[in-house]
Motif scaffolding. Structure first.
Motif, PDB file in Angstrom:
ATOM      1  N   GLU A   1       0.857  -1.188   0.000  1.00  0.00           N
ATOM      2  CA  GLU A   1       0.000   0.000   0.000  1.00  0.00           C
ATOM      3  C   GLU A   1       0.896   1.242   0.000  1.00  0.00           C
ATOM      4  O   GLU A   1       1.528   1.566   1.021  1.00  0.00           O
ATOM      5  N   PRO A   2       0.981   1.954  -1.142  1.00  0.00           N
ATOM      6  CA  PRO A   2       1.882   3.120  -1.232  1.00  0.00           C
ATOM      7  C   PRO A   2       1.607   4.162  -0.148  1.00  0.00           C
ATOM      8  O   PRO A   2       2.551   4.816   0.329  1.00  0.00           O
ATOM      9  N   ALA A   3       0.356   4.313   0.264  1.00  0.00           N
ATOM     10  CA  ALA A   3       0.031   5.312   1.285  1.00  0.00           C
ATOM     11  C   ALA A   3       0.650   4.985   2.637  1.00  0.00           C
ATOM     12  O   ALA A   3       0.739   5.862   3.502  1.00  0.00           O
ATOM     13  N   MET A   4       1.076   3.741   2.820  1.00  0.00           N
ATOM     14  CA  MET A   4       1.668   3.333   4.100  1.00  0.00           C
ATOM     15  C   MET A   4       3.194   3.344   4.052  1.00  0.00           C
ATOM     16  O   MET A   4       3.855   2.738   4.900  1.00  0.00           O
ATOM     17  N   ARG A   5       3.751   4.033   3.071  1.00  0.00           N
ATOM     18  CA  ARG A   5       5.202   4.109   2.941  1.00  0.00           C
ATOM     19  C   ARG A   5       5.815   4.640   4.247  1.00  0.00           C
ATOM     20  O   ARG A   5       5.356   5.632   4.809  1.00  0.00           O
ATOM     21  N   GLY A   6       6.840   3.950   4.697  1.00  0.00           N
ATOM     22  CA  GLY A   6       7.487   4.336   5.950  1.00  0.00           C
ATOM     23  C   GLY A   6       6.933   3.621   7.163  1.00  0.00           C
ATOM     24  O   GLY A   6       7.535   3.671   8.242  1.00  0.00           O
ATOM     25  N   ARG A   7       5.783   2.939   7.015  1.00  0.00           N
ATOM     26  CA  ARG A   7       5.204   2.171   8.124  1.00  0.00           C
ATOM     27  C   ARG A   7       5.569   0.710   7.953  1.00  0.00           C
ATOM     28  O   ARG A   7       5.526   0.167   6.857  1.00  0.00           O
ATOM     29  N   ASP A   8       5.906   0.086   9.050  1.00  0.00           N
ATOM     30  CA  ASP A   8       6.308  -1.307   9.038  1.00  0.00           C
ATOM     31  C   ASP A   8       5.148  -2.164   9.530  1.00  0.00           C
ATOM     32  O   ASP A   8       4.684  -1.990  10.656  1.00  0.00           O
ATOM     33  N   PRO A   9       4.647  -3.101   8.694  1.00  0.00           N
ATOM     34  CA  PRO A   9       3.512  -3.914   9.134  1.00  0.00           C
ATOM     35  C   PRO A   9       3.838  -4.772  10.350  1.00  0.00           C
ATOM     36  O   PRO A   9       2.956  -5.014  11.185  1.00  0.00           O
ATOM     37  N   VAL A  10       5.079  -5.212  10.467  1.00  0.00           N
ATOM     38  CA  VAL A  10       5.444  -6.014  11.635  1.00  0.00           C
ATOM     39  C   VAL A  10       5.272  -5.197  12.913  1.00  0.00           C
ATOM     40  O   VAL A  10       4.663  -5.651  13.889  1.00  0.00           O
ATOM     41  N   GLN A  11       5.813  -3.994  12.909  1.00  0.00           N
ATOM     42  CA  GLN A  11       5.713  -3.145  14.098  1.00  0.00           C
ATOM     43  C   GLN A  11       4.266  -2.742  14.362  1.00  0.00           C
ATOM     44  O   GLN A  11       3.816  -2.714  15.528  1.00  0.00           O
ATOM     45  N   ALA A  12       3.517  -2.451  13.307  1.00  0.00           N
ATOM     46  CA  ALA A  12       2.118  -2.045  13.479  1.00  0.00           C
ATOM     47  C   ALA A  12       1.306  -3.162  14.113  1.00  0.00           C
ATOM     48  O   ALA A  12       0.518  -2.926  15.044  1.00  0.00           O
ATOM     49  N   VAL A  13       1.474  -4.385  13.616  1.00  0.00           N
ATOM     50  CA  VAL A  13       0.716  -5.508  14.163  1.00  0.00           C
ATOM     51  C   VAL A  13       1.171  -5.821  15.586  1.00  0.00           C
ATOM     52  O   VAL A  13       0.353  -6.102  16.471  1.00  0.00           O
ATOM     53  N   ARG A  14       2.485  -5.763  15.836  1.00  0.00           N
ATOM     54  CA  ARG A  14       2.987  -6.026  17.188  1.00  0.00           C
ATOM     55  C   ARG A  14       2.376  -5.040  18.191  1.00  0.00           C
ATOM     56  O   ARG A  14       1.915  -5.438  19.266  1.00  0.00           O
ATOM     57  N   GLU A  15       2.358  -3.770  17.842  1.00  0.00           N
ATOM     58  CA  GLU A  15       1.781  -2.763  18.738  1.00  0.00           C
ATOM     59  C   GLU A  15       0.274  -2.950  18.876  1.00  0.00           C
ATOM     60  O   GLU A  15      -0.290  -2.812  19.970  1.00  0.00           O
ATOM     61  N   GLY A  16      -0.397  -3.252  17.754  1.00  0.00           N
ATOM     62  CA  GLY A  16      -1.834  -3.479  17.808  1.00  0.00           C
ATOM     63  C   GLY A  16      -2.185  -4.673  18.668  1.00  0.00           C
ATOM     64  O   GLY A  16      -3.170  -4.646  19.424  1.00  0.00           O
TER      65      GLY A  16
END
Length: 457
Positions: A53-68
């Motif tokens: 998802e280009p709009a999520m550039r700079g965001r790491d899905p691993v870190q996002a899911v871990r925090e979520g």
């Protein structure tokens, strides 16, 4: 590229325990007498594939899911605990905040290499959902394991494994949706979790009011449990045209049946033909029924325990194979209609009086509809998944017993249902022919390879 030939490498970091982001109560919570039956003492695997998802550039899905996950566990803190067993095999969660198991990974593969239609069986599943040694037990083990694998295209795969005694598909999807909301920065889940497992406890004294043939003790006298060798996994797509064709093959008074009912009857009949049991053998199909709305009042929104039944239709192989499809359909409809609040009470009573027995596996086929479970709607910030649903068929370690109805889209863009089926290779060939006969309305198949077979491994 077909997933059957896809080979890739997954590099995993050391597993870690993700604890709730805030302090949670230390307490013991008893599961319901529906939750802790032997039938549910295994791990259920779910997998989701997400595009770049280009709009999520700079965001790491691993870190996002871990925090979520850490934030969601504040609300679903029993998932961060461990199961213990006490008197009468009763399961209790020690809510100790030890945490869910989390694995960060990367794979040298692109999402498009998995094929243009994503559905089970998936290549490399054992690498995408790694069984951390010592983590898969029912007791004293993490209740949730999550692996997030980055792909070279910028997409990612989230695979999750849950101890089934804690939740059914609806409850697990509710939890995953909460993880997604927390990953997107929402401060509290849109659906507040409700424990209240006592709502599905046995009565005192227990009173078994139904026969419950789904839990019959049936000896495997003729070796009719499916062999584990030479198993073939294939997925079958049923769009509106296939369902309409099957519906026309039954008497008019049965055509108002649901899509689940008619496909279940069709699959059961074809599978029975394919397995070639002795004519007098009793064959069973279990139709999973969500009982949340069967109660008066219905179970509260947010209840995330197991709230379904295993009603069974049964008949001899001869009657299933020699009668028209309408015969099997009528049995399936009657089995589903059995499920009421009183039926669920009776199941709970049976569990406490029989040692929490397993449903009958011998000559049994289990069908579960997860088209409305919501696995395909979970958004961690990268939009909805390309595929979200069961990672494989089967029940626990028993292949070939279960099939799931999964929402899907075929190569033409038509929406429908995909159904993974697992059978020994010779039986799979006979299954395809039997299904093609129904779709063609003929007694003899013109080809052993029907067009609706869309994947194989």
């Amino acid at each position: 590229m077909a997933t059957s030939s896809l080979v890739f490498e997954v590099r995993r970091r050391e597993p870690e325990l993700v604890r709730p982001a805030e302090p949670t109560p230390y307490e013991f919570k008893r599961l319901s007498d529906i939750d802790d039956q032997e039938s549910l003492r295994f791990q259920i695997p779910v997998i989701q594939f997400y595009r770049h998802e280009p709009a999520m550039r700079g965001r790491d899905p691993v870190q996002a899911v871990r925090e979520g996950l850490a934030r969601a566990l504040v609300h679903y803190y029993p998932f961060a605990g461990r199961l213990r067993e006490c008197e009468g095999r009763k399961l209790v969660v020690e809510c100790n905040g030890e945490g869910a198991m989390f694995i960060e990974a990367e794979a040298d593969v692109r999402l498009d290499q998995f094929g243009d239609v994503l559905q089970p069986p998936f290549a490399g599943l054992e690498e995408l959902l790694f069984d951390v040694p010592g983590s898969g037990g029912v007791l004293n083990s993490p209740l949730v394991l999550v692996q997030v694998t980055r792909l070279v295209c910028g997409g990612f795969i989230l695979a999750l494994r849950l101890n089934h005694t804690m939740s059914d598909a609806s409850g697990l999807s509710q939890f995953m949706a909460a993880v997604g909301e927390m990953a997107r920065g929402v401060t509290r889940p849109s659906v507040i979790p409700v424990w209240w497992r006592e709502l599905l406890d046995a009565r005192s004294p227990p009173w078994v009011a139904f026969p419950h043939h789904e839990y019959d003790v049936v000896p495997d006298t003729n070796g009719t449990i499916i062999p584990l060798d030479d198993m073939v996994h294939r997925s079958f797509f049923f769009g509106n045209s296939e369902v309409a064709t099957i519906r026309r093959s039954v008497p008019e008074h049965l055509r108002s049946c649901s899509k689940f009912e008619i496909l279940t009857a069709c699959l059961w009949r074809c599978r029975t033909i394919a397995l070639q049991p002795s004519p007098e053998e009793e064959m069973r199909v279990i139709c999973i029924v969500n009982a949340r709305t069967k109660f008066n009042p219905p179970l509260p929104e947010g209840y995330y325990g197991n709230a379904f039944a295993f009603p069974v239709a049964l008949s001899t192989a001869a009657k299933i194979c020699r009668n028209p499809l309408g015969y099997s359909l009528d049995l399936v409809r009657k089995a589903k209609a059995d499920v009421t609040e009183e039926y669920m009470r009776s199941v709970a009573d049976l569990m406490v009086t029989t040692g929490r027995r397993h449903f009958t596996v011998v000559r049994t086929y289990l069908v579960s509809d997860v088209t409305r479970a919501g696995f395909g709607d979970v958004d961690y910030g990268w939009g909805k998944p390309v595929y979200g649903g069961p990672a494989k068929g089967g029940v626990g370690a028993i292949p070939g017993v279960a099939s799931f109805f999964i929402p899907s889209v075929n190569r033409k863009g038509e929406k429908g249902i995909v159904v993974p089926v697992c059978l020994p290779a010779p039986a799979m060939e006979r299954f395809e022919v039997a299904m093609q006969n129904i779709l063609k309305g003929s007694e003899v198949a013109e080809t052993p390879k029907p067009t609706f077979v869309v994947s194989a491994l």
